[in-house]
Scaffold this motif. Sequence first.
Motif, PDB file in Angstrom:
ATOM      1  N   ARG A  20       0.832  -1.196   0.000  1.00  0.00           N
ATOM      2  CA  ARG A  20       0.000   0.000   0.000  1.00  0.00           C
ATOM      3  C   ARG A  20       0.870   1.251   0.000  1.00  0.00           C
ATOM      4  NH1 ARG A  20      -2.592  -3.954   2.376  1.00  0.00           N
ATOM      5  NH2 ARG A  20      -4.850  -4.151   2.203  1.00  0.00           N
ATOM      6  N   VAL A  21       0.475   2.210  -0.836  1.00  0.00           N
ATOM      7  CA  VAL A  21       1.174   3.495  -0.911  1.00  0.00           C
ATOM      8  C   VAL A  21       0.143   4.582  -0.621  1.00  0.00           C
ATOM      9  CG1 VAL A  21       2.516   5.065  -2.359  1.00  0.00           C
ATOM     10  CG2 VAL A  21       2.756   2.586  -2.661  1.00  0.00           C
ATOM     11  N   ASN A  22       0.373   5.342   0.449  1.00  0.00           N
ATOM     12  CA  ASN A  22      -0.554   6.397   0.859  1.00  0.00           C
ATOM     13  C   ASN A  22      -0.300   7.701   0.118  1.00  0.00           C
ATOM     14  OD1 ASN A  22      -1.781   4.741   2.830  1.00  0.00           O
ATOM     15  ND2 ASN A  22      -0.141   5.204   4.251  1.00  0.00           N
ATOM     16  N   ASN A  23      -1.333   8.520   0.056  1.00  0.00           N
ATOM     17  CA  ASN A  23      -1.250   9.890  -0.486  1.00  0.00           C
ATOM     18  C   ASN A  23      -0.675   9.930  -1.889  1.00  0.00           C
ATOM     19  OD1 ASN A  23      -2.240  10.953   1.985  1.00  0.00           O
ATOM     20  ND2 ASN A  23      -0.194  10.704   2.845  1.00  0.00           N
ATOM     21  N   ILE A  24      -1.265   9.156  -2.778  1.00  0.00           N
ATOM     22  CA  ILE A  24      -0.780   9.108  -4.161  1.00  0.00           C
ATOM     23  C   ILE A  24      -1.231  10.337  -4.946  1.00  0.00           C
ATOM     24  CG2 ILE A  24      -0.661   6.608  -4.197  1.00  0.00           C
ATOM     25  CD1 ILE A  24      -3.333   6.706  -5.796  1.00  0.00           C
ATOM     26  N   ARG A  25      -0.596  10.563  -6.070  1.00  0.00           N
ATOM     27  CA  ARG A  25      -0.987  11.656  -6.970  1.00  0.00           C
ATOM     28  C   ARG A  25      -2.399  11.430  -7.490  1.00  0.00           C
ATOM     29  NH1 ARG A  25       3.099  10.366 -10.802  1.00  0.00           N
ATOM     30  NH2 ARG A  25       1.385  10.553 -12.270  1.00  0.00           N
ATOM     31  N   GLU A  26      -3.096  12.506  -7.720  1.00  0.00           N
ATOM     32  CA  GLU A  26      -4.465  12.428  -8.250  1.00  0.00           C
ATOM     33  C   GLU A  26      -4.487  11.878  -9.676  1.00  0.00           C
ATOM     34  OE1 GLU A  26      -7.534  13.159  -6.915  1.00  0.00           O
ATOM     35  OE2 GLU A  26      -6.572  13.435  -4.965  1.00  0.00           O
ATOM     36  N   ASP A  27      -3.423  12.150 -10.440  1.00  0.00           N
ATOM     37  CA  ASP A  27      -3.430  11.810 -11.866  1.00  0.00           C
ATOM     38  C   ASP A  27      -2.626  10.549 -12.207  1.00  0.00           C
ATOM     39  OD1 ASP A  27      -0.959  12.918 -11.285  1.00  0.00           O
ATOM     40  OD2 ASP A  27      -0.854  14.123 -13.115  1.00  0.00           O
ATOM     41  N   ILE A  28      -2.409   9.682 -11.236  1.00  0.00           N
ATOM     42  CA  ILE A  28      -1.647   8.453 -11.499  1.00  0.00           C
ATOM     43  C   ILE A  28      -2.388   7.596 -12.530  1.00  0.00           C
ATOM     44  CG2 ILE A  28      -2.620   7.061  -9.643  1.00  0.00           C
ATOM     45  CD1 ILE A  28       0.356   6.101  -9.180  1.00  0.00           C
ATOM     46  N   THR A  29      -1.632   6.957 -13.422  1.00  0.00           N
ATOM     47  CA  THR A  29      -2.252   6.173 -14.493  1.00  0.00           C
ATOM     48  C   THR A  29      -2.036   4.672 -14.283  1.00  0.00           C
ATOM     49  OG1 THR A  29      -0.285   6.160 -15.907  1.00  0.00           O
ATOM     50  CG2 THR A  29      -1.796   8.050 -16.131  1.00  0.00           C
ATOM     51  N   ASP A  30      -2.862   3.891 -14.963  1.00  0.00           N
ATOM     52  CA  ASP A  30      -2.722   2.430 -14.938  1.00  0.00           C
ATOM     53  C   ASP A  30      -1.326   2.023 -15.405  1.00  0.00           C
ATOM     54  OD1 ASP A  30      -5.416   2.642 -14.377  1.00  0.00           O
ATOM     55  OD2 ASP A  30      -6.087   1.458 -16.090  1.00  0.00           O
ATOM     56  N   LEU A  31      -0.845   2.694 -16.448  1.00  0.00           N
ATOM     57  CA  LEU A  31       0.459   2.370 -17.016  1.00  0.00           C
ATOM     58  C   LEU A  31       1.588   2.607 -16.009  1.00  0.00           C
ATOM     59  CD1 LEU A  31       0.839   1.285 -19.818  1.00  0.00           C
ATOM     60  CD2 LEU A  31       1.472   3.560 -20.585  1.00  0.00           C
ATOM     61  N   GLU A  32       1.503   3.698 -15.254  1.00  0.00           N
ATOM     62  CA  GLU A  32       2.518   3.998 -14.240  1.00  0.00           C
ATOM     63  C   GLU A  32       2.504   2.958 -13.124  1.00  0.00           C
ATOM     64  OE1 GLU A  32       2.974   8.807 -14.186  1.00  0.00           O
ATOM     65  OE2 GLU A  32       1.059   7.987 -13.496  1.00  0.00           O
ATOM     66  N   VAL A  33       1.321   2.559 -12.703  1.00  0.00           N
ATOM     67  CA  VAL A  33       1.207   1.551 -11.640  1.00  0.00           C
ATOM     68  C   VAL A  33       1.742   0.211 -12.127  1.00  0.00           C
ATOM     69  CG1 VAL A  33      -0.401   0.267 -10.175  1.00  0.00           C
ATOM     70  CG2 VAL A  33      -0.721   2.730 -10.512  1.00  0.00           C
ATOM     71  N   SER A  34       1.373  -0.166 -13.338  1.00  0.00           N
ATOM     72  CA  SER A  34       1.852  -1.426 -13.896  1.00  0.00           C
ATOM     73  C   SER A  34       3.373  -1.433 -14.009  1.00  0.00           C
ATOM     74  CB  SER A  34       1.212  -1.659 -15.263  1.00  0.00           C
ATOM     75  OG  SER A  34       1.629  -2.889 -15.809  1.00  0.00           O
ATOM     76  N   ALA A  35       3.938  -0.317 -14.453  1.00  0.00           N
ATOM     77  CA  ALA A  35       5.400  -0.218 -14.582  1.00  0.00           C
ATOM     78  C   ALA A  35       6.067  -0.295 -13.210  1.00  0.00           C
ATOM     79  CB  ALA A  35       5.775   1.082 -15.292  1.00  0.00           C
ATOM     80  N   ALA A  36       5.487   0.359 -12.223  1.00  0.00           N
ATOM     81  CA  ALA A  36       6.049   0.310 -10.865  1.00  0.00           C
ATOM     82  C   ALA A  36       6.012  -1.121 -10.326  1.00  0.00           C
ATOM     83  CB  ALA A  36       5.284   1.243  -9.939  1.00  0.00           C
ATOM     84  N   MET A  37       4.918  -1.821 -10.585  1.00  0.00           N
ATOM     85  CA  MET A  37       4.803  -3.212 -10.127  1.00  0.00           C
ATOM     86  C   MET A  37       5.847  -4.089 -10.811  1.00  0.00           C
ATOM     87  SD  MET A  37       0.646  -3.552  -9.856  1.00  0.00           S
ATOM     88  CE  MET A  37       0.584  -5.147  -9.011  1.00  0.00           C
ATOM     89  N   ASP A  38       6.088  -3.845 -12.097  1.00  0.00           N
ATOM     90  CA  ASP A  38       7.118  -4.594 -12.827  1.00  0.00           C
ATOM     91  C   ASP A  38       8.493  -4.375 -12.198  1.00  0.00           C
ATOM     92  OD1 ASP A  38       5.324  -5.681 -14.671  1.00  0.00           O
ATOM     93  OD2 ASP A  38       5.655  -4.076 -16.138  1.00  0.00           O
ATOM     94  N   VAL A  39       8.810  -3.127 -11.848  1.00  0.00           N
ATOM     95  CA  VAL A  39      10.105  -2.810 -11.235  1.00  0.00           C
ATOM     96  C   VAL A  39      10.238  -3.491  -9.878  1.00  0.00           C
ATOM     97  CG1 VAL A  39      11.496  -0.943 -10.234  1.00  0.00           C
ATOM     98  CG2 VAL A  39      10.438  -0.641 -12.478  1.00  0.00           C
ATOM     99  N   ILE A  40       9.170  -3.473  -9.095  1.00  0.00           N
ATOM    100  CA  ILE A  40       9.194  -4.131  -7.782  1.00  0.00           C
ATOM    101  C   ILE A  40       9.525  -5.613  -7.935  1.00  0.00           C
ATOM    102  CG2 ILE A  40       7.710  -4.883  -5.862  1.00  0.00           C
ATOM    103  CD1 ILE A  40       6.339  -2.076  -6.122  1.00  0.00           C
ATOM    104  N   ILE A  41       8.928  -6.262  -8.929  1.00  0.00           N
ATOM    105  CA  ILE A  41       9.193  -7.689  -9.163  1.00  0.00           C
ATOM    106  C   ILE A  41      10.611  -7.900  -9.701  1.00  0.00           C
ATOM    107  CG2 ILE A  41       8.560  -9.682 -10.581  1.00  0.00           C
ATOM    108  CD1 ILE A  41       5.614  -8.628 -10.374  1.00  0.00           C
ATOM    109  N   GLN A  42      10.990  -7.124 -10.717  1.00  0.00           N
ATOM    110  CA  GLN A  42      12.297  -7.296 -11.348  1.00  0.00           C
ATOM    111  C   GLN A  42      13.460  -7.045 -10.390  1.00  0.00           C
ATOM    112  OE1 GLN A  42      12.114  -4.588 -14.640  1.00  0.00           O
ATOM    113  NE2 GLN A  42      10.743  -5.897 -15.831  1.00  0.00           N
ATOM    114  N   LYS A  43      13.341  -6.018  -9.569  1.00  0.00           N
ATOM    115  CA  LYS A  43      14.425  -5.652  -8.651  1.00  0.00           C
ATOM    116  C   LYS A  43      14.369  -6.435  -7.343  1.00  0.00           C
ATOM    117  CE  LYS A  43      15.926  -1.965 -11.030  1.00  0.00           C
ATOM    118  NZ  LYS A  43      17.244  -1.683 -11.455  1.00  0.00           N
ATOM    119  N   ASN A  44      13.322  -7.243  -7.170  1.00  0.00           N
ATOM    120  CA  ASN A  44      13.143  -8.054  -5.969  1.00  0.00           C
ATOM    121  C   ASN A  44      13.256  -7.176  -4.705  1.00  0.00           C
ATOM    122  OD1 ASN A  44      12.578 -10.459  -4.670  1.00  0.00           O
ATOM    123  ND2 ASN A  44      14.714 -11.066  -4.546  1.00  0.00           N
ATOM    124  N   ILE A  45      12.518  -6.062  -4.728  1.00  0.00           N
ATOM    125  CA  ILE A  45      12.596  -5.061  -3.667  1.00  0.00           C
ATOM    126  C   ILE A  45      11.990  -5.560  -2.363  1.00  0.00           C
ATOM    127  CG2 ILE A  45      11.809  -2.747  -2.997  1.00  0.00           C
ATOM    128  CD1 ILE A  45      11.951  -2.025  -6.003  1.00  0.00           C
TER     129      ILE A  45
END
Length: 72
Positions: A20-45
């Motif tokens: 969970r990420v609190n206080n997100i930007r109002e204009d966040i897009t599906d593409l940005e979220v999907s890309a962030a999720m990909d980075v989390i998986i790839q970098k094994n954060i």
Amino acid sequence: MAKTLVMNFLNEEGKKTAIRVNNIREDITDLEVSAAMDVIIQKNIFSSTGGDLKFKDSASITDKTSSELSVK
């Protein structure tokens, strides 16, 4: 109104785990979220009790509002 991004992943055991990420930007897009999720998986954060995060499951934005009540 506070908005929270909830990103759900499947871990090595196939169990769902959320980040969970609190206080997100109002204009966040599906593409940005999907890309962030990909980075989390790839970098094994992050890891979970069921092992590393392996797959994207879903994502959602929740809105929370609260109102003070006078009870004194």
